[in-house]
Design a protein around this motif. Structure first.
Motif, PDB file in Angstrom:
ATOM      1  N   CYS A 186      38.280   4.423  12.101  1.00 30.94           N
ATOM      2  CA  CYS A 186      37.979   3.630  13.297  1.00 30.94           C
ATOM      3  C   CYS A 186      36.520   3.850  13.676  1.00 30.94           C
ATOM      4  O   CYS A 186      35.844   4.711  13.106  1.00 30.94           O
ATOM      5  CB  CYS A 186      38.921   3.976  14.458  1.00 30.94           C
ATOM      6  SG  CYS A 186      38.832   5.688  15.047  1.00 30.94           S
ATOM      7  N   THR A 187      36.028   3.077  14.625  1.00 26.49           N
ATOM      8  CA  THR A 187      34.617   3.152  14.998  1.00 26.49           C
ATOM      9  C   THR A 187      34.440   3.425  16.491  1.00 26.49           C
ATOM     10  O   THR A 187      35.295   3.090  17.311  1.00 26.49           O
ATOM     11  CB  THR A 187      33.886   1.840  14.655  1.00 26.49           C
ATOM     12  OG1 THR A 187      34.441   0.774  15.437  1.00 26.49           O
ATOM     13  CG2 THR A 187      34.010   1.510  13.183  1.00 26.49           C
ATOM     14  N   LEU A 188      33.289   4.018  16.812  1.00 22.10           N
ATOM     15  CA  LEU A 188      32.858   4.215  18.195  1.00 22.10           C
ATOM     16  C   LEU A 188      31.450   3.652  18.326  1.00 22.10           C
ATOM     17  O   LEU A 188      30.627   3.800  17.411  1.00 22.10           O
ATOM     18  CB  LEU A 188      32.855   5.697  18.568  1.00 22.10           C
ATOM     19  CG  LEU A 188      34.211   6.376  18.739  1.00 22.10           C
ATOM     20  CD1 LEU A 188      34.035   7.890  18.878  1.00 22.10           C
ATOM     21  CD2 LEU A 188      34.945   5.821  19.946  1.00 22.10           C
ATOM     22  N   TYR A 189      31.189   3.010  19.452  1.00 27.62           N
ATOM     23  CA  TYR A 189      29.863   2.444  19.663  1.00 27.62           C
ATOM     24  C   TYR A 189      29.525   2.464  21.146  1.00 27.62           C
ATOM     25  O   TYR A 189      30.295   1.973  21.974  1.00 27.62           O
ATOM     26  CB  TYR A 189      29.794   1.006  19.152  1.00 27.62           C
ATOM     27  CG  TYR A 189      28.462   0.338  19.414  1.00 27.62           C
ATOM     28  CD1 TYR A 189      27.357   0.619  18.621  1.00 27.62           C
ATOM     29  CD2 TYR A 189      28.311  -0.557  20.473  1.00 27.62           C
ATOM     30  CE1 TYR A 189      26.133   0.018  18.860  1.00 27.62           C
ATOM     31  CE2 TYR A 189      27.093  -1.158  20.719  1.00 27.62           C
ATOM     32  CZ  TYR A 189      25.995  -0.870  19.917  1.00 27.62           C
ATOM     33  OH  TYR A 189      24.788  -1.454  20.171  1.00 27.62           O
ATOM     34  N   GLY A 190      28.351   3.056  21.466  1.00 26.48           N
ATOM     35  CA  GLY A 190      27.871   3.003  22.846  1.00 26.48           C
ATOM     36  C   GLY A 190      27.892   4.349  23.542  1.00 26.48           C
ATOM     37  O   GLY A 190      27.933   5.418  22.914  1.00 26.48           O
ATOM     38  N   PHE A 191      27.905   4.279  24.869  1.00 23.57           N
ATOM     39  CA  PHE A 191      27.881   5.469  25.709  1.00 23.57           C
ATOM     40  C   PHE A 191      29.270   5.745  26.285  1.00 23.57           C
ATOM     41  O   PHE A 191      29.960   4.813  26.698  1.00 23.57           O
ATOM     42  CB  PHE A 191      26.914   5.287  26.886  1.00 23.57           C
ATOM     43  CG  PHE A 191      25.466   5.254  26.500  1.00 23.57           C
ATOM     44  CD1 PHE A 191      24.887   4.094  25.994  1.00 23.57           C
ATOM     45  CD2 PHE A 191      24.669   6.367  26.658  1.00 23.57           C
ATOM     46  CE1 PHE A 191      23.539   4.056  25.646  1.00 23.57           C
ATOM     47  CE2 PHE A 191      23.323   6.340  26.326  1.00 23.57           C
ATOM     48  CZ  PHE A 191      22.753   5.190  25.801  1.00 23.57           C
ATOM     49  N   PRO A 192      29.659   6.999  26.355  1.00 24.49           N
ATOM     50  CA  PRO A 192      30.898   7.314  27.070  1.00 24.49           C
ATOM     51  C   PRO A 192      30.639   7.301  28.576  1.00 24.49           C
ATOM     52  O   PRO A 192      29.497   7.424  29.030  1.00 24.49           O
ATOM     53  CB  PRO A 192      31.224   8.731  26.587  1.00 24.49           C
ATOM     54  CG  PRO A 192      29.878   9.332  26.327  1.00 24.49           C
ATOM     55  CD  PRO A 192      29.017   8.204  25.796  1.00 24.49           C
ATOM     56  N   GLY A 193      31.691   7.161  29.329  1.00 20.77           N
ATOM     57  CA  GLY A 193      31.594   7.370  30.765  1.00 20.77           C
ATOM     58  C   GLY A 193      31.832   8.843  31.053  1.00 20.77           C
ATOM     59  O   GLY A 193      32.777   9.436  30.526  1.00 20.77           O
ATOM     60  N   VAL A 194      30.966   9.449  31.867  1.00 18.89           N
ATOM     61  CA  VAL A 194      31.083  10.878  32.174  1.00 18.89           C
ATOM     62  C   VAL A 194      30.925  11.089  33.671  1.00 18.89           C
ATOM     63  O   VAL A 194      29.911  10.707  34.261  1.00 18.89           O
ATOM     64  CB  VAL A 194      30.026  11.710  31.417  1.00 18.89           C
ATOM     65  CG1 VAL A 194      30.092  13.176  31.854  1.00 18.89           C
ATOM     66  CG2 VAL A 194      30.231  11.602  29.913  1.00 18.89           C
TER      67      VAL A 194
END
Length: 243
Positions: free
Chosen positions: A148-156
């Motif tokens: 699977c893929t991840l793209y961008g910024f997480p919310g923290v």
């Protein structure tokens, strides 16, 4: 007198003959007439009235179903058309659930429930430390069983008993990260450390993976922070997901 009688008799006979011929003609007309009832009653080929839904073979059904072939009558072809439409929506729906990857398309996004959240070793954040700034690194490990893929910024969000601070993003440009099952991506939380008595001391980090809505909590691993929740360019911020 006898001639007069004969004339009257001939007139009567003529009148009877004319009347009989007229009656016979009327009878023949009634038997061979053009009344539409006699044609439709025996299943003839009289055209239906305009607007009848069964006029064209399959044309009405095709219009309703969108993909009717016209091989049947209106109602039959209509059900065929609706089946075709339903089929296309089903196949289209599979792309929403990541079905595009099955046909050789893009790899689906990692869902929040498919990730394991943990703190990474301090070595990964060593390059981010500048002066009073410190850094901690969060690992997002793919446990989905597939790529699977991840793209961008997480919310923290940094949270304690009286305060919740949503961190700003850094100016870094995110890159798409493809994770095989069991591998991890990372992101860095850079924070401005404080030794003041009124410093903000988080107890929990609330993490929302990129493009997801479900959050996960980790206990805060860093020290007290200078509270800059109203600053335009705070010294505490979050970076994008990377390898």
């Amino acid at each position: 007198m006898s001639k007069l009688r004969n004339r009257r008799t001939n007139v009567r006979r003529t009148a009877v003959a004319v009347t009989g011929a007229a009656a016979l003609l009327a009878l023949l007309t009634a038997c061979n007439g053009t009344a539409s009832g006699s044609v439709s009653a025996d299943g003839g080929s009289a055209a239906p009235a305009a607007g009848d839904s069964t006029t064209a073979s399959g044309s009405t059904g095709g219009a309703k179903g969108g993909s009717g072939t016209g091989s049947g009558t209106g109602s039959t072809s209509g059900s065929s058309g609706s089946s075709g439409t339903s089929g296309s929506s089903t196949s289209g729906g599979s792309s929403t659930s990541g079905g595009s990857s099955a046909s050789g398309g893009s790899v689906p996004a990692c869902q929040a429930s498919q990730l394991d959240y943990s703190w990474a070793s301090g070595d990964a954040a060593a390059g981010a430390v500048k002066g009073d700034q410190q850094a901690v690194v969060v690992a997002l490990t793919n446990k989905s069983g597939h790529t699977c893929t991840l793209y961008g910024f997480p919310g923290v969000d940094l949270v304690n008993s009286g305060k919740q601070w949503s961190l700003q993003r850094s100016g870094a440009t995110p890159q798409r990260v493809t994770l095989a099952n069991g591998t991890a991506a990372h992101f860095t939380i850079t924070y401005l450390e404080s030794d003041d008595s009124d410093a903000f001391s988080p107890s929990t980090v609330v993490i929302t993976a990129p493009n997801q809505r479900t959050s996960y909590d980790l206990p805060w691993q860093g020290g007290p922070i200078v509270l800059q929740d109203g600053a335009t360019h705070p010294g505490t911020y979050v970076g994008p997901v990377t390898r």
